[in-house]
Motif scaffolding. Structure first.
Motif, PDB file in Angstrom:
ATOM      1  N   HIS A  70       0.812  -1.218  -0.130  1.00 47.41           N
ATOM      2  CA  HIS A  70       0.518  -0.014  -0.642  1.00 47.41           C
ATOM      3  C   HIS A  70       0.346   1.672   0.098  1.00 47.41           C
ATOM      4  CE1 HIS A  70      -2.651  -3.290   1.087  1.00 47.41           C
ATOM      5  NE2 HIS A  70      -3.409  -2.417   0.904  1.00 47.41           N
ATOM      6  N   LYS A  71       1.131   1.335  -0.735  1.00 43.14           N
ATOM      7  CA  LYS A  71       2.155   2.711  -1.465  1.00 43.14           C
ATOM      8  C   LYS A  71       1.168   3.921  -1.656  1.00 43.14           C
ATOM      9  CE  LYS A  71       6.321   0.638  -1.547  1.00 43.14           C
ATOM     10  NZ  LYS A  71       7.193   0.434  -1.097  1.00 43.14           N
ATOM     11  N   PRO A  72       1.642   5.053  -0.748  1.00 44.59           N
ATOM     12  CA  PRO A  72       0.910   6.712  -0.464  1.00 44.59           C
ATOM     13  C   PRO A  72       1.113   6.813  -2.183  1.00 44.59           C
ATOM     14  CG  PRO A  72       2.711   7.238  -0.060  1.00 44.59           C
ATOM     15  CD  PRO A  72       2.817   5.170  -0.196  1.00 44.59           C
ATOM     16  N   LYS A  73      -0.392   7.647  -2.592  1.00 45.05           N
ATOM     17  CA  LYS A  73       0.445   8.768  -4.079  1.00 45.05           C
ATOM     18  C   LYS A  73       1.315   9.623  -3.356  1.00 45.05           C
ATOM     19  CE  LYS A  73      -4.734   7.446  -4.971  1.00 45.05           C
ATOM     20  NZ  LYS A  73      -5.820   6.992  -4.361  1.00 45.05           N
ATOM     21  N   ASP A  74       1.170  10.650  -2.437  1.00 39.34           N
ATOM     22  CA  ASP A  74       1.645  11.818  -2.214  1.00 39.34           C
ATOM     23  C   ASP A  74       2.989  10.881  -1.352  1.00 39.34           C
ATOM     24  OD1 ASP A  74       3.122  14.010  -1.929  1.00 39.34           O
ATOM     25  OD2 ASP A  74       1.664  15.078  -1.631  1.00 39.34           O
ATOM     26  N   MET A  79      -0.313  13.354   6.689  1.00 42.14           N
ATOM     27  CA  MET A  79      -1.345  12.386   6.581  1.00 42.14           C
ATOM     28  C   MET A  79      -2.048  11.640   5.881  1.00 42.14           C
ATOM     29  SD  MET A  79      -3.195  13.858   9.331  1.00 42.14           S
ATOM     30  CE  MET A  79      -4.581  13.433   9.036  1.00 42.14           C
ATOM     31  N   GLU A  80      -1.292  11.641   4.390  1.00 40.53           N
ATOM     32  CA  GLU A  80      -1.517  10.273   4.222  1.00 40.53           C
ATOM     33  C   GLU A  80      -0.753   8.833   4.663  1.00 40.53           C
ATOM     34  OE1 GLU A  80      -1.706   8.628  -0.468  1.00 40.53           O
ATOM     35  OE2 GLU A  80      -1.424  10.541  -0.098  1.00 40.53           O
ATOM     36  N   MET A  81       0.830   8.825   4.918  1.00 42.10           N
ATOM     37  CA  MET A  81       1.384   8.183   5.567  1.00 42.10           C
ATOM     38  C   MET A  81       0.631   7.741   6.873  1.00 42.10           C
ATOM     39  SD  MET A  81       3.677   7.165   3.939  1.00 42.10           S
ATOM     40  CE  MET A  81       4.940   6.322   4.864  1.00 42.10           C
ATOM     41  N   ARG A  85      -0.640   4.230   7.965  1.00 41.31           N
ATOM     42  CA  ARG A  85       0.067   3.139   8.981  1.00 41.31           C
ATOM     43  C   ARG A  85      -0.962   2.863   9.849  1.00 41.31           C
ATOM     44  NH1 ARG A  85       5.134   2.426   9.305  1.00 41.31           N
ATOM     45  NH2 ARG A  85       6.396   3.779   8.477  1.00 41.31           N
ATOM     46  N   GLU A  86      -2.130   3.212  10.207  1.00 41.84           N
ATOM     47  CA  GLU A  86      -3.214   3.547  11.421  1.00 41.84           C
ATOM     48  C   GLU A  86      -4.237   1.730  10.329  1.00 41.84           C
ATOM     49  OE1 GLU A  86      -4.183   4.079  14.077  1.00 41.84           O
ATOM     50  OE2 GLU A  86      -2.168   4.983  14.349  1.00 41.84           O
ATOM     51  N   GLN A  87      -3.642   2.014   9.306  1.00 42.07           N
ATOM     52  CA  GLN A  87      -4.829   0.992   8.987  1.00 42.07           C
ATOM     53  C   GLN A  87      -3.971  -0.431   8.916  1.00 42.07           C
ATOM     54  OE1 GLN A  87      -5.856   2.652   4.694  1.00 42.07           O
ATOM     55  NE2 GLN A  87      -7.826   4.042   5.259  1.00 42.07           N
ATOM     56  N   GLY A  88      -2.726  -0.749   8.267  1.00 43.01           N
ATOM     57  CA  GLY A  88      -2.249  -1.266   8.613  1.00 43.01           C
ATOM     58  C   GLY A  88      -2.162  -1.795  10.202  1.00 43.01           C
TER      59      GLY A  88
END
Length: 105
Positions: A70-74, A79-81, A85-88
């Motif tokens: 699950h790589k971030p788009k940005d 916040m995206e990172m 990490r929270e979902q993982g």
């Protein structure tokens, strides 16, 4: 009157983390006789330390796989990172809870 000379095992100094405490609660609620037996023979901390170690290893492996897939788009977006990490973390903890913590030890 003669009283038995009862002594307690020396404390090994090990403390339990999140998963060890959760496993202790699970044992106490679902397998009370096993829980009492481990306490009586002074092996509860030893058994739960192994559970804690195994759970943390699995958590790290799952998180590593999740973050690779699950790589971030940005990548510069904090916040995206954080969300990834929270979902993982939640996914990994759920898996660890069912595969390691909530089983008969």
């Amino acid at each position: 009157m003669l009283y038995p000379n009862i002594t307690a095992e020396p404390d090994t100094g090990r403390t339990l983390g999140k998963f060890g405490i959760m496993a202790a609660d699970y044992l106490k609620e679902n397998y009370y006789s096993r829980y009492r037996s481990l306490i009586r023979f002074g092996r509860l901390t030893e058994v739960l330390s192994k559970v804690e170690e195994e759970a943390n290893q699995l958590l790290e492996q799952i998180m590593e796989k999740y973050l690779k897939s699950h790589k971030p788009k940005d990548p510069a977006s904090t916040m995206e990172m954080w969300e990834i990490r929270e979902q993982g973390q939640r996914l990994a903890e759920e898996i660890v809870l069912h595969q390691i913590v909530n089983k008969y030890h």
